[in-house]
Enzyme design. Structure first.
Site, PDB file in Angstrom:
ATOM      1  N   HIS A 150      -9.957  -0.919  -7.184  1.00 38.41           N
ATOM      2  CA  HIS A 150      -9.617   0.287  -6.417  1.00 38.41           C
ATOM      3  C   HIS A 150      -8.563   1.145  -7.127  1.00 38.41           C
ATOM      4  O   HIS A 150      -8.705   2.367  -7.215  1.00 38.41           O
ATOM      5  CB  HIS A 150      -9.121  -0.141  -5.023  1.00 38.41           C
ATOM      6  CG  HIS A 150      -8.714   0.990  -4.143  1.00 38.41           C
ATOM      7  ND1 HIS A 150      -9.628   1.817  -3.518  1.00 38.41           N
ATOM      8  CD2 HIS A 150      -7.481   1.449  -3.771  1.00 38.41           C
ATOM      9  CE1 HIS A 150      -8.977   2.721  -2.798  1.00 38.41           C
ATOM     10  NE2 HIS A 150      -7.672   2.518  -2.936  1.00 38.41           N
ATOM     11  N   ASP A 205       0.839  -1.203   0.000  1.00 38.76           N
ATOM     12  CA  ASP A 205       0.000   0.000   0.000  1.00 38.76           C
ATOM     13  C   ASP A 205       0.875   1.254   0.000  1.00 38.76           C
ATOM     14  O   ASP A 205       1.608   1.483   0.959  1.00 38.76           O
ATOM     15  CB  ASP A 205      -0.904  -0.038   1.236  1.00 38.76           C
ATOM     16  CG  ASP A 205      -2.014   0.993   1.171  1.00 38.76           C
ATOM     17  OD1 ASP A 205      -1.948   1.901   0.327  1.00 38.76           O
ATOM     18  OD2 ASP A 205      -2.957   0.889   1.984  1.00 38.76           O
TER      19      ASP A 205
HETATM   20  C1  HEM Z   1      -8.987   1.017   3.877  1.00 39.08           C
HETATM   21  C2  HEM Z   1      -9.014   1.764   2.784  1.00 39.08           C
HETATM   22  C3  HEM Z   1      -8.010   1.643   1.659  1.00 39.08           C
HETATM   23  C4  HEM Z   1      -7.169   0.633   1.340  1.00 39.08           C
HETATM   24  C5  HEM Z   1      -7.032  -0.721   2.050  1.00 39.08           C
HETATM   25  C6  HEM Z   1      -6.431   1.045   0.176  1.00 39.08           C
HETATM   26  C7  HEM Z   1      -5.484   0.269  -0.484  1.00 39.08           C
HETATM   27  C8  HEM Z   1      -4.831   0.630  -1.634  1.00 39.08           C
HETATM   28  C9  HEM Z   1      -3.910  -0.210  -2.351  1.00 39.08           C
HETATM   29  C10 HEM Z   1      -3.507  -1.621  -1.949  1.00 39.08           C
HETATM   30  C11 HEM Z   1      -3.500   0.472  -3.445  1.00 39.08           C
HETATM   31  C12 HEM Z   1      -2.562  -0.035  -4.554  1.00 39.08           C
HETATM   32  C13 HEM Z   1      -1.135   0.202  -4.267  1.00 39.08           C
HETATM   33  C14 HEM Z   1      -0.747   1.641  -4.245  1.00 39.08           C
HETATM   34  O1  HEM Z   1      -0.591   2.278  -5.302  1.00 39.08           O
HETATM   35  O2  HEM Z   1      -0.628   2.152  -3.147  1.00 39.08           O
HETATM   36  C15 HEM Z   1      -4.139   1.775  -3.406  1.00 39.08           C
HETATM   37  C16 HEM Z   1      -3.961   2.764  -4.332  1.00 39.08           C
HETATM   38  C17 HEM Z   1      -4.503   4.016  -4.231  1.00 39.08           C
HETATM   39  N1  HEM Z   1      -5.434   4.440  -3.321  1.00 39.08           N
HETATM   40 FE1  HEM Z   1      -6.171   3.353  -1.801  1.00 39.08          FE
HETATM   41  N2  HEM Z   1      -6.838   2.306  -0.180  1.00 39.08           N
HETATM   42  C18 HEM Z   1      -7.792   2.709   0.702  1.00 39.08           C
HETATM   43  C19 HEM Z   1      -8.475   3.924   0.705  1.00 39.08           C
HETATM   44  C20 HEM Z   1      -8.234   4.940  -0.174  1.00 39.08           C
HETATM   45  C21 HEM Z   1      -8.893   6.217  -0.147  1.00 39.08           C
HETATM   46  C22 HEM Z   1      -9.949   6.645   0.861  1.00 39.08           C
HETATM   47  C23 HEM Z   1      -8.360   6.960  -1.160  1.00 39.08           C
HETATM   48  C24 HEM Z   1      -8.669   8.373  -1.575  1.00 39.08           C
HETATM   49  C25 HEM Z   1      -9.774   9.013  -1.323  1.00 39.08           C
HETATM   50  C26 HEM Z   1      -7.377   6.125  -1.841  1.00 39.08           C
HETATM   51  C27 HEM Z   1      -6.604   6.538  -2.893  1.00 39.08           C
HETATM   52  C28 HEM Z   1      -5.707   5.754  -3.556  1.00 39.08           C
HETATM   53  C29 HEM Z   1      -4.900   6.210  -4.678  1.00 39.08           C
HETATM   54  C30 HEM Z   1      -4.883   7.631  -5.243  1.00 39.08           C
HETATM   55  C31 HEM Z   1      -4.158   5.119  -5.112  1.00 39.08           C
HETATM   56  C32 HEM Z   1      -3.182   5.078  -6.289  1.00 39.08           C
HETATM   57  C33 HEM Z   1      -3.910   4.747  -7.558  1.00 39.08           C
HETATM   58  C34 HEM Z   1      -2.972   4.734  -8.753  1.00 39.08           C
HETATM   59  O3  HEM Z   1      -2.743   5.792  -9.317  1.00 39.08           O
HETATM   60  O4  HEM Z   1      -2.461   3.665  -9.085  1.00 39.08           O
HETATM   61  N3  HEM Z   1      -7.343   4.911  -1.212  1.00 39.08           N
HETATM   62  N4  HEM Z   1      -4.956   1.845  -2.290  1.00 39.08           N
END
Ligand code: HEM
Length: 422
Positions: free
Chosen positions: A329, A236
């Site tokens: 996601h 993450d």
């Molecule tokens: C418990 C809640 C969440 C979990 C478990 C989670 C998990 C992840 C994971 C595993 C990734 C892919 C790896 C990475 O690029 O970091 C990711 C990407 C991302 N997440 Fe989350 N996330 C959560 C909540 C959120 C929220 C609330 C937002 C924004 C409002 C968000 C925004 C993003 C963004 C901007 C990316 C990168 C996307 C890209 O450009 O590839 N996430 N998240």
């Protein structure tokens, strides 16, 4: 080698008997921790400053003496490598605390932060030994809407509660706040001590609203630079803009149209997101990987092989279906333009469930995001996730807060000075 093999604690090094009492009294009165650790060369001078190997780095085996400079154009906590342990604390202002008293408070807090982050005892610190292990300590201060109102200055339009999202089940106990302390370091005792000093110096001005503690991989458990994992086991934080790049500057620092007092600063959104581990347990590996659009073993996109390979959102499989699902996601959160991106700061949390409860744990993510403008950057991404994101099946936002992060300061200045004297 274990840290304790090389560095006796400051308490071990302090003199005992009457001289120890004198030392403590002197420390309490003058904020000084005047002792030496002899064999190790670890020492505090009369001003409580750490002497010895202040340049000790991550590569030295231990990093208790790692110091992040406090003074600068920006608050250091926005760009520093996140400490392994963090406490996010929101405070509410006491009645009658106006502009002048806010300035007095911020002078005290700035002085505490300037000392503690450099491994020096705060003024009237009765446990100066605990300050001698800064472990990369950063103290970041934020202002909620109530703070700016009391300062009688214009608020940026985004400094308000976020719009409601259908996935939200927000609780007051984890939401809002007039001011924020974000205290982070690689040593939990350091965080606890620094926070206690900050809160002691806040007693006349504010009361505690909520406190949320989080953790990332402990220092030394992974090679540096490795992306952390959240409690769903996912890598993450991969798609993240790095500090010191033009993209980071475009995403994070306040723009010319922001109020003058915020120039050099940014904004911070903190969402407390509960993660239902018990129901996630029932999902197989394919389902888990499709939920994000990335592999579990190394975090690579399902369209690539290495963690940092770009997402190929156009790739289709043999049945002409997208390899990265339309509701994955990573797809829903992806933004190409840095000026519309957010910079994420994630910490896992794990609370004990009530004795006898069916739930094994209360687990989740303290999801933090830095961005120049909450309305233009955070909100559209959160809206996209609100509309469709497979992850929503297992995650629920239960807390939400928005803060303005004022710029850093130079020696002799204090955090928030442009707001409180401008
Ligand atoms: C418990 C809640 C969440 C979990 C478990 C989670 C998990 C992840 C994971 C595993 C990734 C892919 C790896 C990475 O690029 O970091 C990711 C990407 C991302 N997440 Fe989350 N996330 C959560 C909540 C959120 C929220 C609330 C937002 C924004 C409002 C968000 C925004 C993003 C963004 C901007 C990316 C990168 C996307 C890209 O450009 O590839 N996430 N998240």
């Amino acid at each position: 080698m274990k840290p304790t093999d090389t560095q006796p604690s400051a308490a071990d090094a302090a003199p005992s008997g009457p001289s120890r009492r004198l030392f403590l009294a002197a420390g309490a009165a003058a904020g000084a921790g005047a002792f030496a650790a002899g064999a190790t060369g670890v020492a505090l001078d009369r001003a409580g400053a750490f002497r010895g190997s202040p340049t000790a780095t991550d590569d030295a085996g231990t990093n208790g003496q790692r110091v992040v400079p406090f003074y600068g154009e920006h608050q250091a906590g926005v760009t520093a490598r996140p400490g392994a342990f963090a406490s996010f604390v929101a405070l509410d202002l006491k009645r009658g605390v106006g502009r002048e008293r806010l300035a007095a408070w911020m002078r005290l807090i700035t002085d505490d932060a300037a000392r503690l982050t450099q491994g020096r005892a705060a003024l009237a610190d009765v446990e100066p030994e605990l300050a001698a292990t800064p472990a990369g300590l950063t103290v970041t201060v934020g202002f909620g809407p109530g703070f700016v109102t009391r300062a009688r200055r214009d608020k940026p339009e985004w400094l308000a509660p976020l719009p409601a999202f259908t996935i939200d089940k927000l609780l007051d106990e984890w939401s809002g706040g007039d001011a924020l302390f974000l205290v982070a370091a690689d040593e939990p005792g350091t965080v606890a001590h620094a926070l206690r000093m900050l809160l002691k110096d806040s007693r006349l001005f504010a009361t505690l609203r909520w406190r949320q503690d989080g953790f990332r991989r402990a220092y030394g458990s992974d090679p540096h630079g490795m992306t952390m994992r959240n409690m769903f086991g996912q890598v993450d934080g991969t798609a993240s803009i790095r500090p010191g790049t033009a993209d980071f500057d475009a995403a994070v620092w306040a723009r010319p149209d922001a109020p003058a007092w915020l120039q050099g600063g940014t904004s911070f959104v903190l969402r407390r997101i509960a993660m239902d581990l018990d129901r996630w347990d029932a999902v197989d590996r394919v389902g888990r990987e499709n939920t994000i659009g990335r592999r579990l073993d190394n975090g690579a996109p399902l369209t690539g092989t290495d963690e940092h390979d770009a997402l190929d959102l156009d790739a289709v499989d043999a049945h002409s279906l997208p390899v990265i699902s339309s509701v994955a996601h990573a797809r829903r959160a992806h933004v190409a333009d840095p000026a519309k991106s957010i910079v994420r700061l994630g910490y896992n949390y794990e609370e004990r469930s009530a004795p006898g409860s069916e739930a094994l744990s209360l687990t989740g993510l303290l999801f933090g995001a830095w961005q120049a403008n909450v309305t233009e950057q955070f909100v559209p991404i959160q809206r996209s996730l609100d509309e469709a994101d497979l992850l929503n099946v297992w995650t629920t936002p239960v807390g939400s807060a928005v803060f303005a992060i004022p710029p850093g300061c130079t020696e002799g200045e204090y955090l928030g000075q442009a707001l409180l004297e401008g």
